[in-house]
Scaffold this active site. Structure first.
Site, PDB file in Angstrom:
ATOM      1  N   HIS A 149       0.827  -1.208   0.000  1.00 43.93           N
ATOM      2  CA  HIS A 149       0.000   0.000   0.000  1.00 43.93           C
ATOM      3  C   HIS A 149       0.869   1.268   0.000  1.00 43.93           C
ATOM      4  CE1 HIS A 149      -4.070  -1.572   0.384  1.00 43.93           C
ATOM      5  NE2 HIS A 149      -3.575  -2.507   1.157  1.00 43.93           N
ATOM      6  N   THR A 201      12.555  -8.193   2.847  1.00 48.00           N
ATOM      7  CA  THR A 201      12.224  -6.870   2.318  1.00 48.00           C
ATOM      8  C   THR A 201      13.200  -6.405   1.239  1.00 48.00           C
ATOM      9  OG1 THR A 201      13.524  -5.765   4.036  1.00 48.00           O
ATOM     10  CG2 THR A 201      11.200  -6.201   4.518  1.00 48.00           C
TER      11      THR A 201
END
Length: 233
Positions: A149, A201
């Site tokens: 997002h 990540t």
């Protein structure tokens, strides 16, 4: 990406009725024979000796493609809806354990290579493209999420700011331990091992052992020293 295939509304209703009938039939000789004889007329394409157990749900099967000897265990959910260009492709000898959840979402390609095993309750979701190589092991409750997002504007609700869709690549012969999460934009190099509960990540080089939140490389598999495997999964 596949060629768009627009189905008329009546055809989608027909598919839904057939799946609701077949998905509830037990994994018996009759149930397996009915699924194997009817499913080839509904999917984008389906190989030989594909075994689909009862309770498996497919959405938009015309965007789902199977190789040979694929096995889908009960209560898996494979959702290719959202865009006619979606394609979910399971190559030869892919195994989905029970409760696996695949979501293509919007204009998405999800590819899973030969002989890769996807463990119980793993989630794989677009809308970014996802490629998982050959001979990979993805352990239970892991998540591969090719979206993130956007939240840069505090004056707007996060849900209205859109998402990234950089995509995820997991190369051949990787092992992801239980509960691993892989986030958008990541490539995990060939032959790497990701420790249980880690969150990936950033890119992981080939033949690495990585653990932690966020995951960091603690060792290369090219070294002669062997780490105790119980510390990984």
């Amino acid at each position: 990406m596949r060629t768009p295939k627009h189905l008329p509304k009546w055809k989608k209703v027909q598919e839904s009725l057939i799946f609701n009938l077949l998905r509830g039939m037990p994994t018996s000789f009759l149930g397996n024979r009915l699924r194997s004889s009817i499913y080839p007329h509904i999917f984008y394409s389906i190989g030989k000796r594909v075994c689909i157990q009862y309770g498996v749900e497919f959405i938009e099967p015309s965007c789902i493609k199977f190789g040979n000897d694929v096995r889908i265990c009960r209560f898996a959910n494979i959702d290719a809806s959202g865009h006619p260009n979606n394609l979910i492709y399971l190559a030869d000898e892919v195994i989905f354990s029970y409760g696996v959840d695949i979501q293509a979402l919007i204009n998405t390609s999800i590819y899973i290579g030969d002989r890769t095993f996807i463990g119980p309750y793993v989630t794989i979701a677009g809308p970014g493209d996802i490629s998982i190589g050959k001979n990979c092991l993805i352990a239970a409750h892991s998540g591969i999420f090719a979206n993130n997002h956007i939240y840069s504007d505090p004056a707007q609700p996060i849900g209205l700011q859109g998402v990234t869709r950089l995509g995820i690549t997991i190369e051949d012969d990787c092992w992801l331990g239980s509960g691993v999460k892989v986030l958008d934009g990541v490539t995990i190099g060939n032959g790497s091992v990701i420790g249980a509960g880690s969150i990936v990540t950033k890119n992981i080089p080939p033949f690495s052992i990585a653990v932690g939140v966020p995951a960091r490389v603690i060792k290369s598999r090219n070294n002669k020293e062997i780490i105790n495997s119980t510390k990984i999964c």
